[in-house]
Scaffold this motif. Structure first.
Motif, PDB file in Angstrom:
ATOM      1  N   MET A  81     -27.583  23.144   6.732  1.00  0.00           N
ATOM      2  CA  MET A  81     -27.189  21.627   6.699  1.00  0.00           C
ATOM      3  C   MET A  81     -27.272  21.024   5.476  1.00  0.00           C
ATOM      4  SD  MET A  81     -28.534  20.313  10.289  1.00  0.00           S
ATOM      5  CE  MET A  81     -30.207  20.724  10.382  1.00  0.00           C
ATOM      6  N   GLU A  82     -28.445  21.507   4.674  1.00  0.00           N
ATOM      7  CA  GLU A  82     -28.589  20.865   3.566  1.00  0.00           C
ATOM      8  C   GLU A  82     -27.406  21.118   2.362  1.00  0.00           C
ATOM      9  OE1 GLU A  82     -32.583  21.641   2.328  1.00  0.00           O
ATOM     10  OE2 GLU A  82     -32.207  21.093   0.339  1.00  0.00           O
ATOM     11  N   ILE A 107     -24.468  22.172   2.879  1.00  0.00           N
ATOM     12  CA  ILE A 107     -23.007  21.686   3.484  1.00  0.00           C
ATOM     13  C   ILE A 107     -22.908  20.043   3.241  1.00  0.00           C
ATOM     14  CG2 ILE A 107     -21.635  21.156   5.527  1.00  0.00           C
ATOM     15  CD1 ILE A 107     -22.477  24.040   6.523  1.00  0.00           C
ATOM     16  N   ALA A 108     -24.305  19.252   3.222  1.00  0.00           N
ATOM     17  CA  ALA A 108     -24.186  18.005   3.271  1.00  0.00           C
ATOM     18  C   ALA A 108     -23.998  17.947   1.494  1.00  0.00           C
ATOM     19  CB  ALA A 108     -25.420  17.334   3.372  1.00  0.00           C
ATOM     20  N   TYR A 109     -24.383  18.469   0.898  1.00  0.00           N
ATOM     21  CA  TYR A 109     -24.365  18.312  -0.815  1.00  0.00           C
ATOM     22  C   TYR A 109     -22.778  18.784  -1.200  1.00  0.00           C
ATOM     23  CZ  TYR A 109     -25.349  18.640  -5.588  1.00  0.00           C
ATOM     24  OH  TYR A 109     -25.462  18.585  -7.091  1.00  0.00           O
ATOM     25  N   GLN A 130     -20.248  18.352   0.790  1.00  0.00           N
ATOM     26  CA  GLN A 130     -19.343  17.085   1.218  1.00  0.00           C
ATOM     27  C   GLN A 130     -19.575  15.970   0.221  1.00  0.00           C
ATOM     28  OE1 GLN A 130     -20.807  16.545   5.222  1.00  0.00           O
ATOM     29  NE2 GLN A 130     -19.059  17.245   6.087  1.00  0.00           N
ATOM     30  N   ARG A 131     -20.595  15.608  -0.378  1.00  0.00           N
ATOM     31  CA  ARG A 131     -21.042  14.710  -1.467  1.00  0.00           C
ATOM     32  C   ARG A 131     -20.108  15.062  -2.729  1.00  0.00           C
ATOM     33  NH1 ARG A 131     -25.320  13.047  -4.624  1.00  0.00           N
ATOM     34  NH2 ARG A 131     -26.819  14.119  -3.803  1.00  0.00           N
TER      35      ARG A 131
END
Lengths: 288, 376
Positions: free
Chosen positions: A106-107, A109-111, A113-114
Motif C-alpha cells: 500500500m505504501e 503503490i501510493a508513492y 501514484q504520487r
C-alpha cells in the motif's frame, strides 16, 4: 506499436546478481530486451554478463538513461528497492517479488501514484511486448507479435492461453501481468485503456480469477470500449474462504465470486470463455 | 492468519481498548470457578469460524453450576469443522447500544478503509448501505484525530461528549493495531455501549501471513493440515479439498483452472496443488508422495512448463514409481520446456502424456468414475 514497453525501452535490473535476478536477466537479454544496468548494493563496479552493476539507483542514473526497472529483491527488502526506483524518478517499475507484506505494498503503490509512475505488480510475471521487449519472467517461447492484447492476474494461465492463441495463428501485441496480490499497481482498467488506444491491438484477452473486484471494475470500462474483449475467469470450483495460491485469490464473505465476475463481464459485452481452450476460437470469430 | 478472539482481545488491551473482564479456560471446572469470580457470564467457544454465534458457540450463565454445564456442552463441540478446545468466559455486558467498527484493505481503492456503523451486532453485509460510514485512508497521511472525529460525527454522536471522545480513541487505536501489527482485518462487532463505557465485546483480527517474519510476538495459529504444512515446507501451495482426483499443476491460475475443468467434466478435485515455477525433481517427487498419501482414485498432473522443466516432472514421477510404487492411474499433460525428454521418460514408464489440457482432464474424470466407491 505496443503498450508501456517497446524495442527502445532501457531496462535496469534491481537484484541483478541474485538467483532469480541473474537467471531472468540472461533470459531477458536472450529475448532482446535492452538491459542497460543492474543494481546490487555492495557489488557496484562489477559486471554481470557485460552489464555494469551499481550500488544504488542514483548511481546508475549518473551514467545511464533508464525507462523501466524490474525488481528481483526478496520480499522483506522489496519495499526499499521499489521506493528507491520511484524516488529516483523511474517511470515504470515492474515488481516480480512475491510474498511482500500488504502494508508495504500500500505504501509504495501510493508513492508510485504520487510520482505518476507506472507500477506493475507485485507478484507479477511482468510485461512482454512481443518481439520487442520482455521485462519479467515469462518463458521466451510463448509470445509472438500479433493483434491480441493480454492482461492477466495469472502467469501460467497467460502462457497457456498465449500458447493456444499462437497455435491458432494469433500473436500478442503486449501481455501485461497485473500480479496476484490483494492490491496491485496497474489494474485491468488502466491496461484496457492503453489497449483501446493502441493501433496494433485489435482485441483484448482478459484473464481474471476469483477474489477482489478488479474484474467488476473493469466491466464498467469494457462497456465503453470499441475493441472486443474475451474474458476467462479461473476459480469457478474454488471453495469460499480458502486462499487458492495467490494472496488475492480468495472469496471472503461472499465477495469476489466467479458468478459475480462473469455476470459483470457478460453484461458489459465481454465474451466469457468457460475454459482457456475456448479463447482462440472466440478471438477468431471476433477478428474475422 | 486468523487469530483467536481472546488473542485479539489481548492485543486490543495492549493498545488501550476496553475489553470485557474475562479468562480463557480449557475445562468445565475452570469455567465454573471463573463464573464464581465474575458472576453472570458469557461463555464463548474459541474457534476460527465466522459463524460462531449462529453455530451455537456462545452461551450465557448466571451461576457457576450453569457455567459448568454450558462449558461441558461447548468443549469438544464442532463448529464448521473446528473443534472447540478453549472457552473465553467473560462478564455478561449490560448493552445500551451496539456499534460496528473495522479497519481493512480496499483492494480496488488500494487503500486502508475504516468501516463503522451505529448498527452493530449483526453481519456488516446485512446493514443497509446508508447506515454505514466508510472512510478511505491515505497511507502517506496516516490516521489523525480529525479523521476519527469525522467518523464519530457521521455516526451521530456528539464529538464533545464523553462517549464521542472514547469512540474517537477506539478508532485511533484500531487503526494503529491494523498498521503496526500488519493486520489485514481488525474488526470489533459489536462495540458495546455500556453505561458510560464503550467495550470491544468481540475481536476478529487477521494478520497478513506474509508479514509474520516481523510480527514475532503474535502467536502462530496453525490452520493448515499436516499435509498442507509438509507442502509449505517444500515451497508449494497446497489446499486439501473433498474430492478424489488428486491434482498437481504449476502456477496458481492454471491450477485453479485445472480444478474448474475437472469439475466441469463431472469430477471432483481432491486438492489444489501449485508446484510453482522451478521446483526441482526432489521437491516434485515429495509433492507427489503427499498426493498419494491421500489415496486418490486418480492423479492428474498438468504442467505447462516455462521455468518448470518437463523432464524434471517426468523424472520425479519415475523416481516415486520406482521407490514407492504408484497404485492409482496417473494422467499427465506435459508441454513446454524439455517436453521431448519428459515424454520419453514417461513413455519408459508406460505413460503417454497428453498435450491438450481438456482432453487430459476428461480422461482423468473418466478413469476416476471407473473406480467403484469405497474400493480403496
Amino acid at each position: 506499436m505496443a503498450i508501456i514497453v517497446d524495442q527502445n525501452t532501457r531496462v535496469m535490473v534491481q537484484g541483478i546478481t541474485g538467483k532469480q535476478g541473474s537467471f531472468h536477466t540472461r533470459q531477458m537479454l536472450a529475448y532482446g530486451t535492452k538491459v542497460v544496468a543492474g543494481v546490487a548494493p555492495g557489488k557496484g563496479g562489477s559486471k554481470f554478463e557485460d552489464i555494469p552493476v551499481y550500488d544504488t539507483v542514483r548511481a546508475v542514473l549518473q551514467e545511464h538513461q533508464v525507462d523501466a526497472s524490474v525488481i528481483f529483491i526478496p520480499a522483506a527488502f522489496a519495499k526499499d528497492a521499489v521506493l528507491e526506483a520511484l524516488e529516483a524518478g523511474i517511470g515504470t517499475v515492474v515488481v516480480i517479488t512475491e510474498h511482500i507484506p500488504v502494508q508495504d505494498e500500500m505504501e509504495f503503490i501510493a508513492y508510485a501514484q504520487r510520482k505518476k509512475a507506472v507500477l506493475i505488480g507485485p507478484n507479477t510475471f511482468g510485461i512482454v511486448s512481443s518481439g520487442k521487449c520482455k521485462i519479467g519472467i515469462p518463458p521466451n517461447q510463448f509470445f509472438m507479435p500479433g493483434p491480441v492484447g493480454m492482461v492477466s492476474r495469472s502467469g501460467t494461465l497467460t502462457y497457456e492461453i498465449a500458447g493456444n492463441l499462437i497455435a491458432a495463428g494469433f500473436g500478442q501485441s503486449t501481455a501485461v501481468g497485473m500480479g496476484g496480490d490483494r492490491i496491485v499497481g496497474l489494474t485491468f482498467i488502466d491496461v484496457l485503456k492503453l489497449f483501446e488506444a493502441d493501433p496494433e491491438t485489435k482485441a483484448v484477452v482478459l484473464i481474471g480469477e476469483i477474489g477482489g473486484n478488479a474484474e467488476e471494475e473493469a466491466s464498467v470500462y469494457i462497456k465503453e470500449m470499441t475493441k472486443p474483449v474475451v474474458a476467462y475467469i479461473a476459480g469457478k470450483s474454488a471453495p469460499p474462504e480458502k486462499r487458492m495460491g495467490h494472496a488475492g485469490a480468495i472469496i471472503r464473505r461472499g465477495k469476489g465470486t466467479y458468478e459475480g465476475k462473469v455476470k459483470a463481464l457478460a453484461e458489459a459485452g465481454a465474451l466469457v470463455a468457460e475454459m482457456p481452450s475456448e479463447v482462440p476460437e472466440m478471438i477468431r470469430k471476433l477478428l474475422a | 492468519m486468523r487469530i483467536f478472539e481472546y488473542m485479539g482481545k489481548e492485543l486490543f488491551s495492549r493498545f488501550g481498548l476496553r475489553v470485557p473482564k474475562g479468562r480463557v479456560v480449557t475445562t468445565a471446572y475452570e469455567a465454573a470457578w471463573v463464573a464464581t469470580e465474575i458472576g453472570s457470564v458469557a461463555i464463548k467457544a474459541q474457534v476460527l469460524s465466522g459463524k460462531r454465534g449462529k453455530g451455537g458457540g456462545i452461551k450465557f450463565a448466571d451461576t457457576s453450576a450453569e457455567a459448568k454445564k454450558a462449558a461441558r456442552e461447548l468443549l469438544g463441540m464442532k463448529i464448521e469443522g473446528h473443534t472447540v478446545e478453549k472457552l473465553l468466559i467473560e462478564e455478561k455486558l449490560h448493552i445500551d447500544r451496539e456499534f460496528y467498527l473495522s479497519v481493512t484493505i480496499d483492494g480496488g481503492a488500494k487503500k486502508p478503509v475504516i468501516i463503522a456503523s451505529s448498527q452493530g451486532g449483526m453481519d456488516i453485509e446485512e446493514v443497509p448501505e446508508n447506515k454505514i460510514v466508510k472512510v478511505h485512508l491515505d497511507v502517506e497521511l496516516g490516521i489523525h484525530p480529525f479523521i476519527a472525529r469525522n467518523i464519530v460525527r457521521r455516526l451521530g454522536l456528539d464529538v464533545g461528549s464523553r462517549q464521542g471522545k472514547e469512540l474517537l480513541n477506539i478508532i485511533l487505536a484500531a487503526y494503529k493495531i491494523f498498521q503496526e501489527k500488519d493486520a489485514i482485518l481488525v474488526e470489533i462487532n459489536p462495540l458495546v455501549f455500556c453505561g458510560e463505557k464503550i467495550i470491544a465485546a468481540d475481536a476478529k483480527v487477521i494478520i497478513d501471513s506474509e508479514a509474520l517474519f516481523r510480527q514475532k510476538d503474535i502467536p502462530y495459529i496453525e490452520e493448515q493440515t499436516e499435509a498442507e504444512k509438509l507442502a509449505q515446507d517444500l515451497g508449494i501451495s497446497y489446499v486439501e479439498l473433498e474430492g478424489d482426483i488428486a491434482v498437481m499443476a504449476n502456477g496458481a491460475g492454471i491450477t485453479m483452472s485445472t480444478l474448474d475443468i475437472i469439475q466441469r467434466y463431472g469430477g471432483a478435485p481432491a486438492d489444489f496443488m501449485d508446484v510453482g515455477g522451478g521446483t526441482d525433481m526432489e521437491a516434485t517427487a515429495k509433492a507427489l508422495e503427499i498426493l498419494l498419501a491421500k489415496d486418490p482414485k486418480v492423479i492428474f498432473i498438468n504442467i505447462f512448463g516455462g521455468i518448470t522443466r518437463c523432464d524434471d516432472v517426468a523424472g520425479a514421477f519415475a523416481k516415486v514409481k520406482k521407490e514407492h510404487g504408484i497404485p492409482v492411474p496417473v494422467v499427465i499433460r506435459l508441454v513446454g520446456t524439455n517436453q521431448e525428454e519428459g515424454r520419453r521418460i514417461l513413455r519408459e514408464q508406460g505413460i503417454e502424456a497428453y498435450t491438450n489440457m481438456d482432453e487430459a482432464a476428461a480422461k482423468a474424470v473418466e478413469l476416476a468414475a471407473l473406480v467403484p466407491a469405497g474400493s480403496l
